[in-house]
Design a protein around this motif. Sequence first.
Motif, PDB file in Angstrom:
ATOM      1  N   HIS A 107      -0.956  60.969 -17.672  1.00  0.00           N
ATOM      2  CA  HIS A 107      -2.298  60.774 -17.104  1.00  0.00           C
ATOM      3  C   HIS A 107      -3.322  61.019 -18.212  1.00  0.00           C
ATOM      4  O   HIS A 107      -3.342  62.083 -18.822  1.00  0.00           O
ATOM      5  CB  HIS A 107      -2.537  61.747 -15.942  1.00  0.00           C
ATOM      6  CG  HIS A 107      -1.698  61.429 -14.735  1.00  0.00           C
ATOM      7  ND1 HIS A 107      -2.232  60.893 -13.594  1.00  0.00           N
ATOM      8  CD2 HIS A 107      -0.372  61.549 -14.509  1.00  0.00           C
ATOM      9  CE1 HIS A 107      -1.267  60.708 -12.706  1.00  0.00           C
ATOM     10  NE2 HIS A 107      -0.122  61.100 -13.238  1.00  0.00           N
ATOM     11  N   SER A 150     -14.209  55.008 -15.863  1.00  0.00           N
ATOM     12  CA  SER A 150     -14.552  55.459 -14.509  1.00  0.00           C
ATOM     13  C   SER A 150     -13.303  55.823 -13.707  1.00  0.00           C
ATOM     14  O   SER A 150     -13.401  56.358 -12.610  1.00  0.00           O
ATOM     15  CB  SER A 150     -15.333  54.365 -13.773  1.00  0.00           C
ATOM     16  OG  SER A 150     -14.540  53.192 -13.698  1.00  0.00           O
ATOM     17  N   HIS A 151     -12.130  55.528 -14.245  1.00  0.00           N
ATOM     18  CA  HIS A 151     -10.859  55.787 -13.558  1.00  0.00           C
ATOM     19  C   HIS A 151      -9.883  56.426 -14.546  1.00  0.00           C
ATOM     20  O   HIS A 151      -9.992  56.196 -15.757  1.00  0.00           O
ATOM     21  CB  HIS A 151     -10.271  54.468 -13.039  1.00  0.00           C
ATOM     22  CG  HIS A 151     -10.087  53.445 -14.125  1.00  0.00           C
ATOM     23  ND1 HIS A 151      -8.964  53.395 -14.923  1.00  0.00           N
ATOM     24  CD2 HIS A 151     -10.910  52.472 -14.590  1.00  0.00           C
ATOM     25  CE1 HIS A 151      -9.095  52.424 -15.810  1.00  0.00           C
ATOM     26  NE2 HIS A 151     -10.272  51.846 -15.632  1.00  0.00           N
ATOM     27  N   PRO A 152      -8.914  57.206 -14.049  1.00  0.00           N
ATOM     28  CA  PRO A 152      -7.903  57.750 -14.971  1.00  0.00           C
ATOM     29  C   PRO A 152      -6.897  56.656 -15.359  1.00  0.00           C
ATOM     30  O   PRO A 152      -6.620  55.752 -14.578  1.00  0.00           O
ATOM     31  CB  PRO A 152      -7.223  58.846 -14.147  1.00  0.00           C
ATOM     32  CG  PRO A 152      -7.438  58.454 -12.733  1.00  0.00           C
ATOM     33  CD  PRO A 152      -8.739  57.699 -12.681  1.00  0.00           C
TER      34      PRO A 152
END
Length: 194
Positions: free
Chosen positions: A121, A127-129
């Motif tokens: 991760h 704006s998102h992982p």
Amino acid sequence: MLQESKILVEKYYVLWSNIKLSRIAKQPVQIPNGVEITIKDNLILFKGPKGEMEMNVHESVTINKEENIINLEINETNSAMAGTMRSLINNNVIGVSEGYEKKLNLVGVGYKAEIKNKQLHLALGFSHPVIYEYESEIEITTPSPTEIIVKGINKQRVGQISAEIRAFRPPEPYKGKGVKYSDENIIRKEAKKK
């Protein structure tokens, strides 16, 4: 005069046709202690403390194993594959005995990496992982939130996975932010002046 030059050309042709050009292929591959190598026709099996691998050998190359040394013989007069085969065999011997590793660093405010359920991760300022899944024969660790270590026995796969992770956010030339190899030198650009 013409007859002499014809004889010289024929002599050089005979000399060149007998020369096998690959310098890399001529070098023997040393087999370290703890590594077993089995040769079956055009298939080589490597077994060592880090794991097992197998590899197909090109038909233009013959492999001879003597005690702890592997030598290559070229079947054709000038095989382009001989040097490649020698390098691949050497890479696999090193892989099963020592393994390969690549280190990546995350440079940027809020950039971090962690491992959850065989997934990497990444927080890279999007704006998102970013979630990266990888196969079981590769081991990825994060000793610190801004450091990633990729380990494995296959040199090509370790390099490929490292390149895929780096490709999510390659380092930019102004502030050097992004994912970079630990030994990578980023050439900086000067900021635009008003």
